[in-house]
Write a protein that holds these residues in place. Structure first.
Motif, PDB file in Angstrom:
ATOM      1  N   GLY A 157      -3.450 -54.390   9.077  1.00  0.00           N
ATOM      2  CA  GLY A 157      -2.594 -53.245   8.771  1.00  0.00           C
ATOM      3  C   GLY A 157      -3.357 -52.004   8.365  1.00  0.00           C
ATOM      4  N   LEU A 158      -4.692 -52.095   8.289  1.00  0.00           N
ATOM      5  CA  LEU A 158      -5.508 -50.940   7.926  1.00  0.00           C
ATOM      6  C   LEU A 158      -5.735 -50.046   9.138  1.00  0.00           C
ATOM      7  CD1 LEU A 158      -8.193 -52.651   5.664  1.00  0.00           C
ATOM      8  CD2 LEU A 158      -6.117 -51.450   4.949  1.00  0.00           C
ATOM      9  N   GLN A 159      -5.768 -48.745   8.897  1.00  0.00           N
ATOM     10  CA  GLN A 159      -5.982 -47.776   9.956  1.00  0.00           C
ATOM     11  C   GLN A 159      -7.389 -47.204   9.898  1.00  0.00           C
ATOM     12  OE1 GLN A 159      -3.135 -44.606   9.917  1.00  0.00           O
ATOM     13  NE2 GLN A 159      -1.369 -45.948  10.277  1.00  0.00           N
ATOM     14  N   GLY A 160      -8.002 -47.096  11.067  1.00  0.00           N
ATOM     15  CA  GLY A 160      -9.237 -46.344  11.204  1.00  0.00           C
ATOM     16  C   GLY A 160      -8.895 -45.016  11.850  1.00  0.00           C
ATOM     17  N   ILE A 161      -9.366 -43.909  11.283  1.00  0.00           N
ATOM     18  CA  ILE A 161      -8.965 -42.573  11.728  1.00  0.00           C
ATOM     19  C   ILE A 161     -10.199 -41.699  11.930  1.00  0.00           C
ATOM     20  CG2 ILE A 161      -7.668 -40.490  11.118  1.00  0.00           C
ATOM     21  CD1 ILE A 161      -5.871 -42.245   9.383  1.00  0.00           C
ATOM     22  N   HIS A 162     -10.255 -41.003  13.066  1.00  0.00           N
ATOM     23  CA  HIS A 162     -11.308 -40.024  13.335  1.00  0.00           C
ATOM     24  C   HIS A 162     -10.653 -38.762  13.880  1.00  0.00           C
ATOM     25  CE1 HIS A 162     -14.599 -42.977  12.879  1.00  0.00           C
ATOM     26  NE2 HIS A 162     -13.745 -43.815  13.427  1.00  0.00           N
ATOM     27  N   GLN A 163     -11.087 -37.608  13.376  1.00  0.00           N
ATOM     28  CA  GLN A 163     -10.494 -36.356  13.837  1.00  0.00           C
ATOM     29  C   GLN A 163     -11.555 -35.389  14.342  1.00  0.00           C
ATOM     30  OE1 GLN A 163      -9.041 -34.763   9.800  1.00  0.00           O
ATOM     31  NE2 GLN A 163      -9.796 -32.898  10.801  1.00  0.00           N
ATOM     32  N   VAL A 164     -11.150 -34.538  15.298  1.00  0.00           N
ATOM     33  CA  VAL A 164     -11.983 -33.466  15.832  1.00  0.00           C
ATOM     34  C   VAL A 164     -11.087 -32.241  16.024  1.00  0.00           C
ATOM     35  CG1 VAL A 164     -13.425 -32.708  17.753  1.00  0.00           C
ATOM     36  CG2 VAL A 164     -13.486 -35.099  17.044  1.00  0.00           C
ATOM     37  N   PRO A 165     -11.500 -31.070  15.531  1.00  0.00           N
ATOM     38  CA  PRO A 165     -12.684 -30.828  14.703  1.00  0.00           C
ATOM     39  C   PRO A 165     -12.452 -31.305  13.279  1.00  0.00           C
ATOM     40  CG  PRO A 165     -11.436 -28.799  14.949  1.00  0.00           C
ATOM     41  CD  PRO A 165     -10.749 -29.818  15.817  1.00  0.00           C
ATOM     42  N   TRP A 166     -13.540 -31.554  12.575  1.00  0.00           N
ATOM     43  CA  TRP A 166     -13.458 -31.976  11.180  1.00  0.00           C
ATOM     44  C   TRP A 166     -13.828 -30.799  10.281  1.00  0.00           C
ATOM     45  CZ3 TRP A 166     -16.897 -33.839  14.802  1.00  0.00           C
ATOM     46  CH2 TRP A 166     -18.217 -33.391  14.689  1.00  0.00           C
ATOM     47  N   PRO A 167     -13.385 -30.813   9.034  1.00  0.00           N
ATOM     48  CA  PRO A 167     -13.692 -29.706   8.121  1.00  0.00           C
ATOM     49  C   PRO A 167     -15.198 -29.535   7.930  1.00  0.00           C
ATOM     50  CG  PRO A 167     -11.949 -31.076   7.225  1.00  0.00           C
ATOM     51  CD  PRO A 167     -12.496 -31.809   8.413  1.00  0.00           C
ATOM     52  N   ARG A 168     -15.662 -28.318   7.981  1.00  0.00           N
ATOM     53  CA  ARG A 168     -17.083 -28.040   7.800  1.00  0.00           C
ATOM     54  C   ARG A 168     -17.414 -27.690   6.360  1.00  0.00           C
ATOM     55  NH1 ARG A 168     -19.853 -25.072  12.799  1.00  0.00           N
ATOM     56  NH2 ARG A 168     -21.555 -26.210  11.824  1.00  0.00           N
ATOM     57  N   CYS A 184      -1.602 -22.832   9.789  1.00  0.00           N
ATOM     58  CA  CYS A 184      -2.336 -21.817  10.562  1.00  0.00           C
ATOM     59  C   CYS A 184      -2.113 -21.922  12.065  1.00  0.00           C
ATOM     60  CB  CYS A 184      -3.829 -21.889  10.255  1.00  0.00           C
ATOM     61  SG  CYS A 184      -4.649 -23.389  10.852  1.00  0.00           S
ATOM     62  N   GLY A 185      -1.489 -23.008  12.531  1.00  0.00           N
ATOM     63  CA  GLY A 185      -1.179 -23.137  13.948  1.00  0.00           C
ATOM     64  C   GLY A 185      -2.284 -23.701  14.815  1.00  0.00           C
ATOM     65  N   ASN A 186      -3.427 -24.024  14.233  1.00  0.00           N
ATOM     66  CA  ASN A 186      -4.518 -24.579  15.027  1.00  0.00           C
ATOM     67  C   ASN A 186      -4.305 -26.075  15.296  1.00  0.00           C
ATOM     68  OD1 ASN A 186      -6.647 -22.492  15.601  1.00  0.00           O
ATOM     69  ND2 ASN A 186      -6.420 -22.192  13.394  1.00  0.00           N
ATOM     70  N   LEU A 187      -5.014 -26.568  16.313  1.00  0.00           N
ATOM     71  CA  LEU A 187      -4.828 -27.942  16.769  1.00  0.00           C
ATOM     72  C   LEU A 187      -5.930 -28.867  16.280  1.00  0.00           C
ATOM     73  CD1 LEU A 187      -3.774 -27.304  20.480  1.00  0.00           C
ATOM     74  CD2 LEU A 187      -2.300 -27.627  18.481  1.00  0.00           C
ATOM     75  N   THR A 188      -5.577 -30.118  16.059  1.00  0.00           N
ATOM     76  CA  THR A 188      -6.515 -31.160  15.673  1.00  0.00           C
ATOM     77  C   THR A 188      -6.253 -32.394  16.534  1.00  0.00           C
ATOM     78  OG1 THR A 188      -6.593 -30.404  13.375  1.00  0.00           O
ATOM     79  CG2 THR A 188      -7.329 -32.658  13.807  1.00  0.00           C
ATOM     80  N   SER A 189      -7.323 -32.969  17.073  1.00  0.00           N
ATOM     81  CA  SER A 189      -7.211 -34.216  17.832  1.00  0.00           C
ATOM     82  C   SER A 189      -7.560 -35.373  16.909  1.00  0.00           C
ATOM     83  CB  SER A 189      -8.159 -34.209  19.033  1.00  0.00           C
ATOM     84  OG  SER A 189      -7.823 -33.175  19.934  1.00  0.00           O
TER      85      SER A 189
END
Length: 233
Positions: free
Chosen positions: A92-103, A78-83
């Motif tokens: 070796g484990l990753q912690g991940i946080h995204q904005v915006p998140w799915p509602r 869709c071309g939208n951006l996610t931070s």
């Protein structure tokens, strides 16, 4: 009916100092190549998972050498951006946080049984649509399936809950909560004329309990297994 859960009283904050530099330390997702697990990122606008182009990245490093990443992703659908803010721990484990998140909830973790995930998803979506009776009923079904995946036996949900409690697989506080979910779900599974509708508060409470049950039964063992796998690598 109003459900009163034990242990939900607000606690006074404790003097515990946490830092974002600790992201990925001790818990998180396994890393395939040391880069961001983009397959775990879901576009909040169209729901597409893992199909992104990198638009940019900023990084910061502390004195210990730990690197934090601030990525900007563009959805190919869709071309939208996610931070995405993320970091990788020593294991070796990753912690991940995204904005915006799915509602809207559209999927469940891959390590859950599909039948449990399907009922949990319907419970979550019913909450999002304000369908309180349906949310309570789906949460009850997901609880029963979860218990049966753990080997619970009995002629009904009441017996199955007590069976796992007697085996020590359900802590006492979760045992009591499970019975609260059972009672509320029974009102919807076996309705009688003139029965009281499920309230938003009750529906939210039982789905919240379901989430905690799934974390104890499926998420924590999965994280421990991944952590041990990193230790052996």
């Amino acid at each position: 009916m109003t459900v009163s859960f034990v242990g939900t009283k607000k606690q006074e904050p404790k003097d515990v100092t946490m830092s974002w530099w600790e992201i990925g330390e001790g818990s998180g997702y396994s890393s395939y190549n040391g880069d961001l697990r983009a397959d775990l990122v879901e576009c909040a606008f169209c729901g597409e998972s893992g199909k992104f182009q990198f638009e940019g990245r900023l990084t910061r490093k502390n004195a210990a050498g730990k690197v934090l990443h601030y990525d900007t992703l563009k959805c190919e659908q869709c071309g939208n951006l996610t931070s995405v803010f993320w970091g990788q721990g020593d294991s070796g484990l990753q912690g991940i946080h995204q904005v915006p998140w799915p509602r809207k909830t559209t999927k469940w973790p891959r390590h859950w049984p599909d039948d449990v995930g399907r009922y949990w998803l319907q419970a979550r979506r019913s909450l999002e649509a304000s369908n309180w009776d349906a949310a309570a009923l789906m949460a009850r079904s997901a609880v029963q399936l979860t218990l049966r995946h753990q080997g619970a036996v009995g002629k009904n949900l009441y017996d199955e809950i007590n069976d796992l409690g007697s085996k020590g697989l359900l802590p006492p506080v979760m045992l009591e909560w499970a019975h609260e979910v059972r009672v509320l779900g029974n009102d919807n599974a076996h309705p009688t004329p003139g029965s009281t509708a499920t309230t938003a508060q009750d529906a939210s409470a039982v789905v919240e309990y379901l989430g905690m049950l799934l974390k104890v039964v499926f998420d924590l063992p999965h994280q421990i297994t991944e952590h041990r796998g990193k230790d052996r690598a």
